[in-house]
Design an enzyme around this catalytic site. Structure first.
Site, PDB file in Angstrom:
ATOM      1  N   GLY A  29      14.483   1.140  62.848  1.00 23.32           N
ATOM      2  CA  GLY A  29      15.771   1.792  62.621  1.00 23.32           C
ATOM      3  C   GLY A  29      16.172   1.877  61.156  1.00 23.32           C
ATOM      4  O   GLY A  29      15.370   1.682  60.257  1.00 23.32           O
ATOM      5  N   HIS A  35      10.572   7.795  58.269  1.00 29.58           N
ATOM      6  CA  HIS A  35      10.537   7.793  59.734  1.00 29.58           C
ATOM      7  C   HIS A  35      10.517   9.231  60.271  1.00 29.58           C
ATOM      8  O   HIS A  35       9.811   9.549  61.229  1.00 29.58           O
ATOM      9  CB  HIS A  35      11.785   7.112  60.305  1.00 29.58           C
ATOM     10  CG  HIS A  35      11.967   5.678  59.880  1.00 29.58           C
ATOM     11  ND1 HIS A  35      13.010   5.257  59.103  1.00 29.58           N
ATOM     12  CD2 HIS A  35      11.235   4.569  60.143  1.00 29.58           C
ATOM     13  CE1 HIS A  35      12.927   3.956  58.892  1.00 29.58           C
ATOM     14  NE2 HIS A  35      11.860   3.511  59.511  1.00 29.58           N
TER      15      HIS A  35
HETATM   16  P1  AMP Z   1       9.948   0.450  59.945  1.00 29.07           P
HETATM   17  O1  AMP Z   1      11.205   0.943  60.571  1.00 29.07           O
HETATM   18  O2  AMP Z   1      10.098   0.059  58.515  1.00 29.07           O
HETATM   19  O3  AMP Z   1       9.231  -0.579  60.799  1.00 29.07           O
HETATM   20  O4  AMP Z   1       8.972   1.691  59.908  1.00 29.07           O
HETATM   21  C1  AMP Z   1       8.674   2.427  61.065  1.00 29.07           C
HETATM   22  C2  AMP Z   1       7.512   3.341  60.769  1.00 29.07           C
HETATM   23  O5  AMP Z   1       7.858   4.204  59.680  1.00 29.07           O
HETATM   24  C3  AMP Z   1       6.256   2.569  60.320  1.00 29.07           C
HETATM   25  O6  AMP Z   1       5.121   3.194  60.901  1.00 29.07           O
HETATM   26  C4  AMP Z   1       6.283   2.727  58.829  1.00 29.07           C
HETATM   27  O7  AMP Z   1       4.996   2.643  58.245  1.00 29.07           O
HETATM   28  C5  AMP Z   1       6.848   4.117  58.687  1.00 29.07           C
HETATM   29  N1  AMP Z   1       7.425   4.302  57.358  1.00 29.07           N
HETATM   30  C6  AMP Z   1       8.289   3.480  56.719  1.00 29.07           C
HETATM   31  N2  AMP Z   1       8.557   3.945  55.483  1.00 29.07           N
HETATM   32  C7  AMP Z   1       7.838   5.081  55.335  1.00 29.07           C
HETATM   33  C8  AMP Z   1       7.680   6.043  54.275  1.00 29.07           C
HETATM   34  N3  AMP Z   1       8.316   5.905  53.135  1.00 29.07           N
HETATM   35  N4  AMP Z   1       6.846   7.084  54.485  1.00 29.07           N
HETATM   36  C9  AMP Z   1       6.197   7.236  55.673  1.00 29.07           C
HETATM   37  N5  AMP Z   1       6.299   6.375  56.696  1.00 29.07           N
HETATM   38  C10 AMP Z   1       7.109   5.310  56.536  1.00 29.07           C
END
Ligand code: AMP
Length: 287
Positions: A29, A35
């Site tokens: 989130g 995301h």
């Molecule tokens: P998180 O909410 O941080 O657990 O991230 C959820 C998903 O979004 C994970 O697969 C992350 O690797 C991806 N994600 C987070 N930050 C980025 C970004 N800057 N660019 C691309 N994907 C991202």
């Protein structure tokens, strides 16, 4: 978009979609463009997009930021709906975990480097929650950011070694205009730290340039990146150059590698990486 908090309800709804392909985007989130780029690709490649929002306590250590992790469910619902998510799954901790858990999962070598070295148990928590989510959602494709390169490599191992019937897709890192990788934790940077945080990206660019210029010695590249990062007030957690996706130490760049950095600022630990071919070309997608 339907917002669902209950596992059984989600499973019932998804079971009515027979024949439709499901693309799944698991998150914690506090949504940002990183995301949403996963959602956008999932939408292009599937009939239905399921997103989960769950700040998974199992993947936070006792001294980590589980309580402080940024949350804004109402804002996330609006953003997810606007970007075409079909089902938004937001379970509570009680819905996801039994009070007494009898089963644990453990990652081996791939967890002993990079973030895993200083976050014992983190990736065990990640694969546990994803195993549950994959069983609940039963997607054909699940989308992850290459920003979390170690996580992506480990999830690929999970799916391959335990024969999950889905394909993992890794997508390139979405950045601010100046190059800082988008992250939910960026809100905890002070103004000065926000400027200094740019050195993560800039140091990776320098490392990449060395590889493009034909420098293959891993120590030379790592030292150059460290020298760049030392100019900030942040504390370097690691700078590593490993083969990818195996995540083993290398002396010389001769196959796909991950050049990864982590820096601790006062209230946020930031990570960034480039996954590069042996010629230094940045990969944008991993199937
Ligand atoms: P998180 O909410 O941080 O657990 O991230 C959820 C998903 O979004 C994970 O697969 C992350 O690797 C991806 N994600 C987070 N930050 C980025 C970004 N800057 N660019 C691309 N994907 C991202």
């Amino acid at each position: 978009m339907e917002v669902i908090n209950n596992i059984q309800t989600l499973q019932n709804k998804l079971s009515l979609l027979s024949g439709k392909s499901i693309g799944f985007v698991p998150t914690m989130g506090f949504l940002h463009e990183g995301h949403l780029s996963l959602v956008e690709t999932a939408k292009k490649e599937n009939d239905i997009v399921v997103m989960s929002i769950f700040v998974n306590p199992l993947q936070f250590g006792p001294n980590e930021d589980f309580d402080q992790y940024p949350r804004d469910e109402e804002r996330d619902k609006i953003i997810a709906e606007k970007h075409g998510v079909d089902f938004l799954f937001i379970p509570t901790i009680d819905e996801m975990y039994e009070e007494k858990r009898n089963i644990t999962m453990q990652v081996h070598e791939q967890a002993n480097v990079l973030c895993g070295k200083n976050r014992p148990g983190h990736f065990d928590g990640v694969i546990t929650v994803l195993t549950k989510l994959f069983h609940i959602v039963n997607p054909q494709y699940a989308y992850f950011g290459m920003k979390d390169a170690q996580q992506l490599a480990i999830i690929k191992s999970l799916v391959k070694e335990l024969n999950f019937p889905l394909q993992i897709v890794g997508l390139g890192t979405i950045r601010e205009d100046d190059g800082l990788a988008k992250s939910s934790r960026n809100v905890y940077l002070s103004e000065i730290e926000r400027d200094e945080a740019l050195s993560l990206y800039n140091s990776l660019l320098n490392g990449q340039k060395l590889i493009v210029d034909g420098i293959k010695n891993a120590d030379t590249i790592v030292n150059e990146v460290k020298n760049n990062l030392q100019k900030t007030n942040g504390k370097i957690d690691y700078v590593e150059l490993l083969n990818y996706p195996q995540l083993e130490q290398i002396d010389v760049v001769e196959s796909t590698v991950v050049l990864a950095v982590a820096v601790r600022f006062a209230d946020a630990r930031l990570i960034d990486n480039f996954i590069l071919t042996s010629e230094g070309k940045l990969l944008e997608r991993i199937n």
